[in-house]
Design an enzyme around this catalytic site. Structure first.
Site, PDB file in Angstrom:
ATOM      1  N   ASP B  35       0.839  -1.200   0.000  1.00 32.60           N
ATOM      2  CA  ASP B  35       0.000   0.000   0.000  1.00 32.60           C
ATOM      3  C   ASP B  35       0.877   1.254   0.000  1.00 32.60           C
ATOM      4  O   ASP B  35       0.657   2.191   0.766  1.00 32.60           O
ATOM      5  CB  ASP B  35      -0.926  -0.017   1.219  1.00 32.60           C
ATOM      6  CG  ASP B  35      -2.181   0.797   0.985  1.00 32.60           C
ATOM      7  OD1 ASP B  35      -2.379   1.277  -0.152  1.00 32.60           O
ATOM      8  OD2 ASP B  35      -2.957   0.975   1.930  1.00 32.60           O
ATOM      9  N   GLU B  65       2.927  -2.685  -4.958  1.00 32.97           N
ATOM     10  CA  GLU B  65       2.826  -1.285  -4.511  1.00 32.97           C
ATOM     11  C   GLU B  65       4.045  -0.843  -3.715  1.00 32.97           C
ATOM     12  O   GLU B  65       3.953  -0.144  -2.715  1.00 32.97           O
ATOM     13  CB  GLU B  65       1.517  -1.015  -3.752  1.00 32.97           C
ATOM     14  CG  GLU B  65       0.327  -0.966  -4.705  1.00 32.97           C
ATOM     15  CD  GLU B  65      -0.932  -0.386  -4.079  1.00 32.97           C
ATOM     16  OE1 GLU B  65      -0.841   0.648  -3.382  1.00 32.97           O
ATOM     17  OE2 GLU B  65      -2.013  -0.965  -4.308  1.00 32.97           O
ATOM     18  N   ASP B 175      -1.098  -9.528  -5.976  1.00 27.57           N
ATOM     19  CA  ASP B 175      -2.383  -8.870  -5.759  1.00 27.57           C
ATOM     20  C   ASP B 175      -3.158  -8.936  -7.064  1.00 27.57           C
ATOM     21  O   ASP B 175      -2.915  -8.174  -7.986  1.00 27.57           O
ATOM     22  CB  ASP B 175      -2.151  -7.423  -5.332  1.00 27.57           C
ATOM     23  CG  ASP B 175      -3.458  -6.698  -5.082  1.00 27.57           C
ATOM     24  OD1 ASP B 175      -4.528  -7.266  -5.383  1.00 27.57           O
ATOM     25  OD2 ASP B 175      -3.411  -5.562  -4.584  1.00 27.57           O
TER      26      ASP B 175
END
Lengths: 264, 264
Positions: B35, B65, B175
């Site tokens: 994130d 990320e 992801d």
DNA sequence: CCAGCTAGG
DNA sequence: CCCTAGCTG
């Protein structure tokens, strides 16, 4: 001459000339989404559609968003056509064959397995003289939100069109609700299949088959007028090739007399 | 034991035991979306991730990320790992190999051609003793709106995983932003590939890898707490089979000390 | 039955 | 980076 309506707002006219000289040497085809879910002026709109069909006398017609009442009405109003419905409830596709020229052999209905909207393929086997046809009429999943399901349905439909025996000419058409981006994601038009709008010259004046610029049956609050090429017609040629696309155009682009609306 | 983090909120732990007795006879794998686009507490969150990695010492790590600053920080903080980045700008994937156990052979980056978000596949070829690995780390197109593109990326990724020579064990993970409905539309998991969460017993307690019930880094105004199995890990076994999935679980499910937040 | 955005759950 | 509804060009 073959008239193709691949539009719920207007009709695409496509002329296909057979290579052989056997009569009839040309046939015409129309695809038309009747917008049967919109009850406003539905009777009058349907009557207008029948009048246009009567004037144009296309050999093959693919309707989408037919409802039972409309089906009965059209059957009564157009006795020169054999009418084959894709369902009997809700709204559905229907394929019409002009009895004088097109001979029915059989039909079958293939569900789009993942559809949330009861969408299917209505495939009619027919012949015009010695020309063998598979007429595949469909209304793919609607709205942007159902893009992924629609892409799957398109791929499945192409696969079915490709897999017919080579002595058949296959017309795969209807309201595809298709965006060009989605056709890309589907891997493009597969080998052996042609988009008839493209085959007939990609003419801008008949590009948009759902067009809020031309058609004001639906009004949007803002001043933006979207237009899309939702309705499409594909051909998979027989081997040896029997049909030559001659003309693609729109019909139904004039308002219904004594109303403020378009036929669909 | 192999620890797999296939979550940006928490870590999935997966134990794979090799069939052979060559050392090491087990290895562990983690996939983790950091994130990195959320700057809130990013330094502290990244530090917490490093601490967990240090404690768990997984042999292979897939990050998503990652941003350039985070990459530099992690490289400095975890010298026992070789770090391979999928890009140098924006946010990207990175794969880490524990130097003591996993030997780097090569790597390559394959763009997802239709991505609007610069998403790619980072494939690292490596080996553990005689076990040959292809480690495929990806972050598929985000959000519901990009479902169709994501489905295409998933299919492309499966194809790549399937096509490696049979003497490789392939780990395809990351992801995926995947909904079960989308996996269906993609045609399901292809033959020869397994979902490691399923292989390890489909345990409910480690089903959701993006979970607003457990993780409060993002708060929604209402009381609805969505949870999804966005992060997934797939294995394509070598022939003959060399690896046996032993355990799948979550890590990173505790708040970072002295903050109110989770590591990601 | 547009696309892109936002708000509310 | 949930889902749905509603707005607006």
């Amino acid at each position: 001459e073959l008239v193709v309506n691949v539009n719920k707002d207007m009709v695409n006219a496509l002329g296909l000339g057979q290579v052989t000289s056997e009569p009839p040497s040309k046939f015409s085809f129309v695809s038309w989404n009747l917008d049967g879910l919109d009850e406003r002026n539905l009777k009058r709109r349907t009557k207008a559609v029948c009048k246009i069909i009567y004037m144009e006398h296309p050999d093959v017609i693919f309707f989408q968003e037919m409802i039972p009442e409309t089906f009965s009405y059209i059957e009564g109003k157009l006795p020169e056509y054999m009418c084959i419905a894709g369902s009997t409830e809700g709204y559905f596709t229907a394929t019409l064959l002009r009895r004088f020229t097109v001979y029915y052999d059989s039909h079958r209905i293939t569900e789009h397995s993942g559809s949330l909207m009861m969408r299917n393929l209505l495939t009619v086997e027919a012949h015009i003289g010695s020309l063998k046809l598979q007429l595949v009429n469909t209304h793919l999943e609607s709205t942007r939100d159902h893009s992924a399901e629609r892409i799957k349905q398109l791929k499945d439909s192409f696969k079915i069109a490709q897999d017919f025996p080579e002595d058949y000419t296959v017309l795969l058409a209807g309201d595809m609700n298709l965006r060009d981006k989605e056709l890309e994601l589907a891997g493009g038009i597969p080998p052996g299949i042609e988009d008839l709008w493209i085959s007939c010259g990609s003419r801008k004046e008949c590009q948009y088959t759902w067009d809020m610029v031309r058609n004001c049956n639906k009004e949007l609050p803002g001043k933006f007028k979207p237009r899309c090429r939702f309705d499409r017609a594909y051909i998979r040629h027989s081997h040896p090739k029997r049909v030559v696309p001659a003309h693609f155009g729109l019909v139904g682009i004039e308002k219904v007399t004594s109303t403020q609306c378009f036929p669909s």
